[in-house]
Design a protein around this motif. Structure first.
Motif, PDB file in Angstrom:
ATOM      1  N   GLY A  48       3.453   1.204   5.483  1.00 23.19           N
ATOM      2  CA  GLY A  48       2.409   2.162   5.066  1.00 23.19           C
ATOM      3  C   GLY A  48       1.811   0.633   3.763  1.00 23.19           C
TER       4      GLY A  48
ATOM      5  N   ILE B  89      -0.531  -3.529  -0.503  1.00 20.92           N
ATOM      6  CA  ILE B  89      -1.837  -3.436  -1.813  1.00 20.92           C
ATOM      7  C   ILE B  89      -0.183  -3.539  -2.761  1.00 20.92           C
TER       8      ILE B  89
ATOM      9  N   PRO C 211      -5.935   5.948   6.120  1.00 24.30           N
ATOM     10  CA  PRO C 211      -7.112   5.414   5.900  1.00 24.30           C
ATOM     11  C   PRO C 211      -8.025   6.951   6.282  1.00 24.30           C
TER      12      PRO C 211
ATOM     13  N   CYS D  13      -8.534   3.153   0.058  1.00 22.72           N
ATOM     14  CA  CYS D  13      -7.974   1.873  -0.143  1.00 22.72           C
ATOM     15  C   CYS D  13      -9.259   0.563  -0.971  1.00 22.72           C
TER      16      CYS D  13
END
Ligand code: SF4
Length: 566
Positions: free
Chosen positions: A449, A454, A494, A503
């Motif tokens: 994930g 990020i 997404p 994103c």
């Protein structure tokens, strides 16, 4: 009676205080429905069930879970999926994907010392995804190279090149331009040097064919040779693909590949390249920090020494590479900020670019802190929008997260005007963070994930910032730990399979969280920080394993389901 209770219904208070009255909150089993009935919308069902239960409590009566289930079901509207028409419905069997194959290097890796090098980690390539764009392009380029080495008599028979995409590559590859990237690799283009306009032209004119020279033979290839195959199956890795050279039905050469995250690739039978021993071997942040502290050098200097010994490079060569990456990061932010404010990103979302607008307006903010946060966000948006456009970005650690590190690099170098050597050191410390996350957990959203993308990017950026400001090693670790900790559990969903929503904004949040992590770490008493980085990386790995596959870059749940495109 206390003042606070004055406004409450007296009979309800009496019931709650009455020892003989059954407390509806006492037995939580009764409040918990046994299961969400099959085929109903989970969120809608839970809300209705909870409202039913709450109403019963307010009325002073009790209601069993079974009764609430029946009531909730009776009032449910007919279910619609809410799925965007742009997203194909999930196909094949449901349920968790098979575990990663134990033979994959990406699985075996955590056992020895960290051996990854900067040029393997920071890769320049076209967006929007390191695993779905850069990885597949590297894979087909690798296959093309292998094919050219076949004996001339074999090549003379060849009639066709074929790529089959499986798992997450198939589920969300269309939104990531995987077919275009795979075709580009087949025709001999490499991620670091491909002209993004070539990829754009494939999107605009999908029927183009290209000759691929194999010995004396020339084979025409087109996007039709890249097949979106099964999304579910018994794959060694969720990002699996095969490439074949055929002579009619006869297979002349076939290779199964895996795009294992961050643009790294493996193949069936892969063995990692032989490397020299690191000067300061470490498996954990604890060991890395011990090297730094015992030798009275920074984490950055430990990584520099290891880069030199593992890859056999001089200090100048390592810094030359790091400079190239710093410059590329600055260029992506500049390029993103220079795009017209009404630019629309490719794809069905029709998402407007906002980096330039946010930047301009942030500069007008009254307070310096607002300006700073707004500008940092705009830098991240700018680089991430470049990724959404399919322009060149840098994996740090991935394409989806390609706005986070550049935002801090740009802010520290171009705005705060820190000395370049500080940024170089920061880039090296950030590598340590990325290496450890790759070594023990994952950089692949298809495995873990968005926390793996990020989250890791934010953690790297926190280490970069702390190092650039000469923080001691413990503070660097604490900053990296905090930034990672507060991304744990973050899913990848997404919208329409495009690396745009969530994103692009998520990169801005990752950058700001990195700054927050540095602000906390540099102002707290470092030795009192109770969570060490290694524990958080383990949590990342375990959370990745437990996460439902619907939230691992398949666009089957979360925002991908709830956002309707019109
Ligand atoms: S949601 Fe996160 S992990 Fe998923 S594609 Fe977007 S940036 Fe990458």
């Amino acid at each position: 009676m206390s003042k606070e209770n004055k406004g409450l219904d007296q009979s309800l208070i009496k019931r709650l205080l009455d020892a003989d009255c059954e407390d509806p909150l006492a037995n939580t089993d009764q409040l918990t429905s046994q299961a969400i009935p099959h085929g109903v919308d989970r969120r809608n069902f839970l809300i209705r069930s909870a409202v039913g239960g709450a109403a019963a409590v307010m009325m002073g009566s009790s209601v069993s879970a079974q009764e609430r289930t029946a009531k909730a079901l009776a009032t449910m509207p007919q279910q619609t999926t809410g799925r965007s028409t742009a997203i194909p419905p999930p196909t094949g069997k449901t349920g968790p994907p098979p575990p990663l194959d134990k033979d994959l290097n990406v699985v075996k890796k955590g056992q020895g010392p960290v051996m990854t090098t900067a040029d393997e980690f920071y890769k320049v390539g076209p967006g929007p995804s390191s695993s779905h764009t850069i990885g597949p392009m590297r894979i087909t380029y690798d296959f093309y190279q292998r094919a050219t080495k076949l004996p001339a008599d074999k090549l003379a028979k060849a009639t066709k090149l074929q790529v089959n995409l499986f798992g997450s590559l198939s589920a969300t590859g269309k939104g990531h331009g995987t077919e275009r990237a795979a075709l580009a690799g087949l025709v001999g283009k490499e991620p670091a040097t491909v002209d993004p306009k070539f990829l754009d032209s494939l999107r605009d004119k999908p029927d183009q064919t290209f000759p691929v020279k194999l010995g004396d033979k020339s084979i025409d290839v087109s996007l039709k040779d890249v097949i979106y195959d099964a999304t579910k199956g018994d794959f060694k890795h969720p990002n699996t693909m095969t490439v074949k050279l055929l002579a009619g039905n006869e297979v002349l050469l076939e290779q199964e590949y895996y795009s294992v995250g961050g643009g790294f690739i493996e193949w069936k039978g892969y063995t990692p390249p032989k490397k020299n021993a690191p000067k300061y071997p470490f498996r954990l942040m604890k060991e890395l920090r011990a090297h730094a502290d015992n030798n009275k050098i920074s984490i950055a200097k430990v990584i520099l020494a290891n880069e030199m010994s593992i890859a056999g490079r001089s200090e100048e060569e390592v810094y030359a590479f790091i400079d190239k990456i710093i410059n590329a990061m600055v260029a992506t932010v500049k390029s993103g900020l220079s795009m017209p404010e009404d630019d629309v990103l490719p794809g069905p979302i029709k998402l407007h670019s906002k980096a330039a607008t946010v930047y301009k307006r942030a500069l007008d903010d009254k307070y310096a802190a607002d300006k700073g946060i707004g500008a940092l966000s705009a830098f991240a948006l700018a680089a991430s929008e470049e990724n959404g456009r399919g322009h060149l970005v840098i994996t740090a650690p991935t394409g989806g997260s390609a706005g986070v590190m550049p935002a801090l690099v740009y802010g520290l170098l171009e705005v705060r005007k820190l000395d370049r050597q500080k940024i170089r050191d920061g880039m090296l410390a950030a590598l340590a963070v990325g290496y450890l996350c790759k070594h023990h957990a994952t950089l692949s959203a298809a495995e873990g994930g968005c926390q793996a993308e990020i989250g890791v990017a934010s953690s790297m950026a926190a280490a970069l910032t702390a190092t650039a400001y000469d923080a001691e090693s413990r503070v660097v670790e604490n900053a990296a730990e905090s930034a990672l900790e507060h991304h744990l559990g973050m899913t990848c969903d997404p919208v329409a399979g495009y690396v745009q929503v969530p994103c692009i904004e998520r990169c801005a949040f990752g950058a700001v969280k990195a700054w927050t992590a540095y602000a906390i770490a540099s102002n707290e008493i470092a030795s009192r920080h109770r969570v060490d980085f290694d524990a958080t990386v383990m949590a990342l790995a375990e959370t990745a394993k437990d996460m439902n596959s619907k939230y691992k870059e398949t666009s089957e749940a979360g925002l991908a389901l709830s956002v309707t495109l019109c």
